[in-house]
Design a protein around this motif. Sequence first.
Motif, PDB file in Angstrom:
ATOM      1  N   THR A   8     -36.578  20.062   6.836  1.00 51.19           N
ATOM      2  CA  THR A   8     -35.542  19.095   7.508  1.00 51.19           C
ATOM      3  C   THR A   8     -35.800  19.512   9.286  1.00 51.19           C
ATOM      4  O   THR A   8     -35.187  18.972   9.461  1.00 51.19           O
ATOM      5  N   ALA A   9     -35.831  20.379   8.976  1.00 52.68           N
ATOM      6  CA  ALA A   9     -36.716  20.879  10.714  1.00 52.68           C
ATOM      7  C   ALA A   9     -37.732  20.476  11.315  1.00 52.68           C
ATOM      8  O   ALA A   9     -36.992  20.237  12.162  1.00 52.68           O
ATOM      9  N   LEU A  10     -38.192  19.762  10.463  1.00 52.67           N
ATOM     10  CA  LEU A  10     -39.373  19.529  10.623  1.00 52.67           C
ATOM     11  C   LEU A  10     -38.892  18.107  10.747  1.00 52.67           C
ATOM     12  O   LEU A  10     -39.513  17.565  11.683  1.00 52.67           O
ATOM     13  N   ALA A  11     -38.310  17.301   9.819  1.00 51.21           N
ATOM     14  CA  ALA A  11     -37.850  16.042   9.963  1.00 51.21           C
ATOM     15  C   ALA A  11     -37.056  16.273  12.006  1.00 51.21           C
ATOM     16  O   ALA A  11     -36.716  14.992  12.548  1.00 51.21           O
ATOM     17  N   ALA A  12     -36.509  17.035  12.066  1.00 51.01           N
ATOM     18  CA  ALA A  12     -35.605  17.091  13.763  1.00 51.01           C
ATOM     19  C   ALA A  12     -36.451  16.650  14.403  1.00 51.01           C
ATOM     20  O   ALA A  12     -36.052  15.892  15.343  1.00 51.01           O
ATOM     21  N   ASP A  13     -37.368  17.870  14.249  1.00 52.84           N
ATOM     22  CA  ASP A  13     -38.588  17.756  15.459  1.00 52.84           C
ATOM     23  C   ASP A  13     -39.699  16.892  15.703  1.00 52.84           C
ATOM     24  O   ASP A  13     -38.947  16.695  16.827  1.00 52.84           O
ATOM     25  N   LEU A  14     -39.966  16.195  14.532  1.00 52.83           N
ATOM     26  CA  LEU A  14     -40.848  15.125  15.021  1.00 52.83           C
ATOM     27  C   LEU A  14     -39.628  13.832  15.177  1.00 52.83           C
ATOM     28  O   LEU A  14     -40.308  12.776  15.609  1.00 52.83           O
ATOM     29  N   GLY A  15     -38.849  14.371  15.037  1.00 53.78           N
ATOM     30  CA  GLY A  15     -37.156  12.651  15.476  1.00 53.78           C
ATOM     31  C   GLY A  15     -37.346  13.115  16.294  1.00 53.78           C
ATOM     32  O   GLY A  15     -37.032  11.528  17.275  1.00 53.78           O
ATOM     33  N   GLY A  16     -37.074  13.391  17.043  1.00 53.05           N
ATOM     34  CA  GLY A  16     -37.130  13.581  18.510  1.00 53.05           C
ATOM     35  C   GLY A  16     -38.291  13.583  19.164  1.00 53.05           C
ATOM     36  O   GLY A  16     -38.377  12.287  20.214  1.00 53.05           O
ATOM     37  N   ARG A  17     -39.294  13.432  18.654  1.00 53.52           N
ATOM     38  CA  ARG A  17     -40.786  13.207  19.051  1.00 53.52           C
ATOM     39  C   ARG A  17     -41.373  11.463  19.384  1.00 53.52           C
ATOM     40  O   ARG A  17     -41.548  11.147  19.832  1.00 53.52           O
ATOM     41  N   LEU A  18     -41.091  11.218  18.048  1.00 53.91           N
ATOM     42  CA  LEU A  18     -41.222   9.972  17.793  1.00 53.91           C
ATOM     43  C   LEU A  18     -40.593   8.971  17.409  1.00 53.91           C
ATOM     44  O   LEU A  18     -40.925   7.761  18.096  1.00 53.91           O
ATOM     45  N   ALA A  19     -38.925   8.903  17.241  1.00 52.32           N
ATOM     46  CA  ALA A  19     -38.214   7.937  17.376  1.00 52.32           C
ATOM     47  C   ALA A  19     -38.376   6.841  18.810  1.00 52.32           C
ATOM     48  O   ALA A  19     -38.598   7.765  19.810  1.00 52.32           O
ATOM     49  N   GLY A  20     -38.292   5.737  18.704  1.00 57.56           N
ATOM     50  CA  GLY A  20     -38.890   4.654  19.625  1.00 57.56           C
ATOM     51  C   GLY A  20     -40.257   4.300  20.222  1.00 57.56           C
ATOM     52  O   GLY A  20     -40.133   4.163  20.943  1.00 57.56           O
ATOM     53  N   ARG A  21     -40.715   5.350  19.870  1.00 54.86           N
ATOM     54  CA  ARG A  21     -42.308   5.390  19.795  1.00 54.86           C
ATOM     55  C   ARG A  21     -43.136   4.182  19.013  1.00 54.86           C
ATOM     56  O   ARG A  21     -42.898   3.778  17.917  1.00 54.86           O
ATOM     57  N   THR A  22     -44.014   3.224  19.357  1.00 58.78           N
ATOM     58  CA  THR A  22     -44.620   2.490  18.979  1.00 58.78           C
ATOM     59  C   THR A  22     -46.159   2.671  18.175  1.00 58.78           C
ATOM     60  O   THR A  22     -46.862   3.745  18.920  1.00 58.78           O
ATOM     61  N   ILE A  23     -46.433   2.461  16.137  1.00 55.33           N
ATOM     62  CA  ILE A  23     -47.838   2.927  16.535  1.00 55.33           C
ATOM     63  C   ILE A  23     -49.387   2.002  16.699  1.00 55.33           C
ATOM     64  O   ILE A  23     -48.648   1.132  16.954  1.00 55.33           O
ATOM     65  N   ASP A  24     -49.620   2.592  17.300  1.00 53.26           N
ATOM     66  CA  ASP A  24     -50.887   2.509  16.901  1.00 53.26           C
ATOM     67  C   ASP A  24     -51.622   2.301  16.018  1.00 53.26           C
ATOM     68  O   ASP A  24     -52.541   1.168  15.459  1.00 53.26           O
ATOM     69  N   ARG A  25     -51.917   3.171  15.018  1.00 57.87           N
ATOM     70  CA  ARG A  25     -52.126   3.046  14.033  1.00 57.87           C
ATOM     71  C   ARG A  25     -52.631   4.368  13.568  1.00 57.87           C
ATOM     72  O   ARG A  25     -52.178   5.578  13.391  1.00 57.87           O
ATOM     73  N   LEU A  26     -52.329   3.651  11.739  1.00 58.69           N
ATOM     74  CA  LEU A  26     -52.683   5.287  10.997  1.00 58.69           C
ATOM     75  C   LEU A  26     -53.957   5.367   9.986  1.00 58.69           C
ATOM     76  O   LEU A  26     -54.565   4.819   9.336  1.00 58.69           O
ATOM     77  N   SER A  27     -54.636   6.980  10.280  1.00 61.75           N
ATOM     78  CA  SER A  27     -55.548   6.608   9.954  1.00 61.75           C
ATOM     79  C   SER A  27     -56.071   7.564   9.080  1.00 61.75           C
ATOM     80  O   SER A  27     -55.968   8.836   8.942  1.00 61.75           O
ATOM     81  N   ILE A  28     -56.292   7.343   8.449  1.00 59.44           N
ATOM     82  CA  ILE A  28     -56.514   7.937   6.156  1.00 59.44           C
ATOM     83  C   ILE A  28     -57.963   8.314   6.519  1.00 59.44           C
ATOM     84  O   ILE A  28     -58.784   7.821   6.816  1.00 59.44           O
TER      85      ILE A  28
END
Length: 287
Positions: A8-28
């Motif tokens: 829950t806390a991780l989702a809140a922290d990452l949501g504040g950092r990521l919301a509205g941002r554009t993904i360049d790539r997901l590298s597996i």
Amino acid sequence: MPELPEVTALAADLGGRLAGRTIDRLSIVAFSALKTFEPSPDALRGTTISGVSRHGKFLDIAADDLHIVIHLARAGWIRWREGAPPPPTGRPSKGPLAARLVLDDGSGLDITEAGTKKSLAISIVRDPAEVPGIARLGPDPLDPAFTREVFAGILAGQGRAQIKGVLRNQSLIAGIGNAYSDEILHVAKMSPFKPAAMTDDEIDRLYASLESTLRDALARADGLAASELKGEKKSGMRVHGRTGQPCPVCGDTIRQVIFHDSTLQYCPTCQTGGKPLADRVLSRLLK
């Protein structure tokens, strides 16, 4: 393993950092971590992240009409990276890095998993319910609909099953794992081997312990960055992971029971009438 309060806390922290941002790539990097093949990671390029949420112990990063669903398993974690990722060196598939989410400015997330047992799972789906682990989740204990009566019905349906296993069963109750089930049972003063069929007073006590333990952990984790959550979880434990230390309530020595792939911790005085629980693994070692 990250459980409901940390995710829950991780989702809140990452949501504040990521919301509205554009993904360049997901590298597996660790290909065994990717559990879906369509949509492919390439489909995420250019999508905009709308938010980050939680389903049980699953993390859900929503980007346009796609979802990156992550289950961190026992040894997985996510680290925020301010700058561009360093160039690859050596054999990255042998290291802890499982995947890397890169945003359009080079910042992003490093998804890692320690140890040799690789169980971290990443799924790219259009609907989170397409992930089998999410589709079979039981009710969330933080949902207002998770009432004492709902909890009593779950326990009644499990009969003589041990309560420790019932609390950890994601199909019955979502989000509670090994650590918080130990903590909940210590607060409730119940043996982890107690049958799920209980008296009304026992149900009341266990339900109150479940709610207070999870909400206290949420309050401690609230506002913390991802890098601080593991330490906060460990420092807040009363019995879990504290074998051989004194119980914070009565001072008795905290004991453990070892299973083939996990352990549980408990206080004999608080939870089992002063009697140590049988530890079959340890007994075999001593023969």
